[in-house]
Design a protein around this motif. Structure first.
Motif, mmCIF file in Angstrom:
data_model
loop_
_atom_site.group_PDB
_atom_site.id
_atom_site.type_symbol
_atom_site.label_atom_id
_atom_site.label_comp_id
_atom_site.label_asym_id
_atom_site.label_seq_id
_atom_site.Cartn_x
_atom_site.Cartn_y
_atom_site.Cartn_z
ATOM 1 N N ARG A 185 0.882 -1.198 0.047
ATOM 2 C CA ARG A 185 -0.246 0.098 0.181
ATOM 3 C C ARG A 185 0.865 1.141 -0.066
ATOM 4 O O ARG A 185 0.565 1.995 -0.873
ATOM 5 C CB ARG A 185 -0.951 -0.082 1.318
ATOM 6 N N THR A 186 1.965 1.324 0.727
ATOM 7 C CA THR A 186 2.750 2.573 0.681
ATOM 8 C C THR A 186 3.554 2.593 -0.475
ATOM 9 O O THR A 186 3.638 3.866 -1.228
ATOM 10 C CB THR A 186 3.945 2.327 1.916
ATOM 11 N N GLY A 188 2.437 1.646 -3.335
ATOM 12 C CA GLY A 188 1.376 2.100 -4.375
ATOM 13 C C GLY A 188 0.980 3.520 -4.156
ATOM 14 O O GLY A 188 0.848 4.401 -5.143
ATOM 15 N N HIS A 189 1.093 4.166 -2.895
ATOM 16 C CA HIS A 189 0.768 5.586 -2.809
ATOM 17 C C HIS A 189 2.365 6.291 -3.404
ATOM 18 O O HIS A 189 1.867 7.555 -3.766
ATOM 19 C CB HIS A 189 0.670 5.836 -1.128
ATOM 20 N N ALA A 190 3.345 6.042 -3.079
ATOM 21 C CA ALA A 190 4.509 6.605 -3.410
ATOM 22 C C ALA A 190 4.635 6.559 -4.995
ATOM 23 O O ALA A 190 4.925 7.768 -5.474
ATOM 24 C CB ALA A 190 5.843 5.756 -3.051
ATOM 25 N N THR A 191 4.157 5.531 -5.680
ATOM 26 C CA THR A 191 4.079 5.494 -7.122
ATOM 27 C C THR A 191 2.989 6.536 -7.646
ATOM 28 O O THR A 191 3.253 7.491 -8.587
ATOM 29 C CB THR A 191 3.579 4.205 -7.742
ATOM 30 N N GLY A 192 1.901 6.670 -6.891
ATOM 31 C CA GLY A 192 0.858 7.610 -7.364
ATOM 32 C C GLY A 192 1.415 9.046 -7.303
ATOM 33 O O GLY A 192 1.204 9.841 -8.126
ATOM 34 N N ALA A 193 2.117 9.429 -6.083
ATOM 35 C CA ALA A 193 2.455 10.565 -5.760
ATOM 36 C C ALA A 193 3.555 11.083 -6.872
ATOM 37 O O ALA A 193 3.745 12.259 -7.250
ATOM 38 C CB ALA A 193 3.227 10.651 -4.400
#
Length: 250
Positions: A185-186, A188-193
């Motif tokens: 999940r982390t 994924g969030h980093a990739t989105g950011a």
């Protein structure tokens, strides 16, 4: 955001002084000829030609070797699979039949891949990328493709810098990569950011370019001047490529 490209200095050599237009045209024709080779001996000679040009370019071995290994790794599956999948005479190793023709074809593929990789490194290592792209534009490559390549090259470094900052920020907050739900999940969030920040930068750059009068036309201040040595080098390399093809077809 830096406006500078990251270029590795090209060592002084006859190939670094070769006019970019003639060099690009000769290398592209040679790559096409090498890709058309079928037999092992001409392919091995093409590899020797590529390595010889790299030596003539005086490129450091510490820069060349790891990149050639990448090309070798991309062609290695053919060498590992073809001897066991092509028919023909060969050797029986227990229940497995090793085809001599498959082995020769796999080695030819490996030699061709390394030869083409050597020529690619020659282009990249003996001139900054935007010089080569300007030469391609002079050879009638569409300006839109040139600009897309330049921007993609630039954004590769920008996104790499952004990713490095994200990794530092995550590590200072105690995050360590782990194969669990929280880790995925982390990441994924980093990739989105990273993607959102990249899109923001692209918007800012596009606005800045429009403010400076960008109209979609590719412009360059680089000038090219043809000399006799440029033409002789072009003729020599193309002649070598034609000789390889004729040898392969003989």
């Amino acid at each position: 955001m830096t406006l500078a490209f990251r270029h590795r200095p090209a060592p002084p050599s006859p190939l670094s002084r070769w006019d970019g237009r003639w060099k690009l045209a000769a290398v592209l024709l040679t790559v096409a000829a090498i890709a058309a080779l079928d037999r092992l001996a001409p392919a091995a000679a093409a590899l020797g030609l590529g390595l010889g040009l790299l030596a003539l370019a005086r490129l450091p071995g510490s820069w060349v070797r790891p990149r050639l290994l990448v090309f070798a790794a991309s062609a290695l599956p053919f060498l590992l699979v073809l001897p066991f999948t092509l028919d023909g005479a060969g050797w029986d190793v227990g229940p497995v039949h090793v085809s001599e023709r498959g082995l020769l074809v796999g080695l030819a593929v490996l030699c061709r891949g390394l030869a083409i990789g050597s020529l690619a490194l020659l282009l990249v290592g003996t001139a900054p990328l935007h010089h080569t792209l300007a030469a391609a534009h002079k050879l009638k490559m569409p300006g839109l493709l040139v600009q897309l390549t330049v921007l993609a090259y630039r954004y590769t470094f920008l996104l790499a810098d952004e990713l490095r900052r994200l990794r530092v920020a995550m590590r200072t907050r105690g995050f360590r990569v782990s194969a669990d739900r929280h880790g995925y999940r982390t990441l994924g969030h980093a990739t989105g950011a990273l993607l959102v920040r990249g899109a923001d930068r692209a918007d800012h750059v596009a606005a800045a370019m429009r403010c400076r009068g960008f109209d979609g036309t590719f412009h360059t201040l680089l000038g090219f001047r043809t000399t006799a040595s440029d033409i002789i080098s072009f003729a020599a390399l193309v002649a070598a490529a034609v000789a390889l093809v004729l040898w392969d077809r003989a």
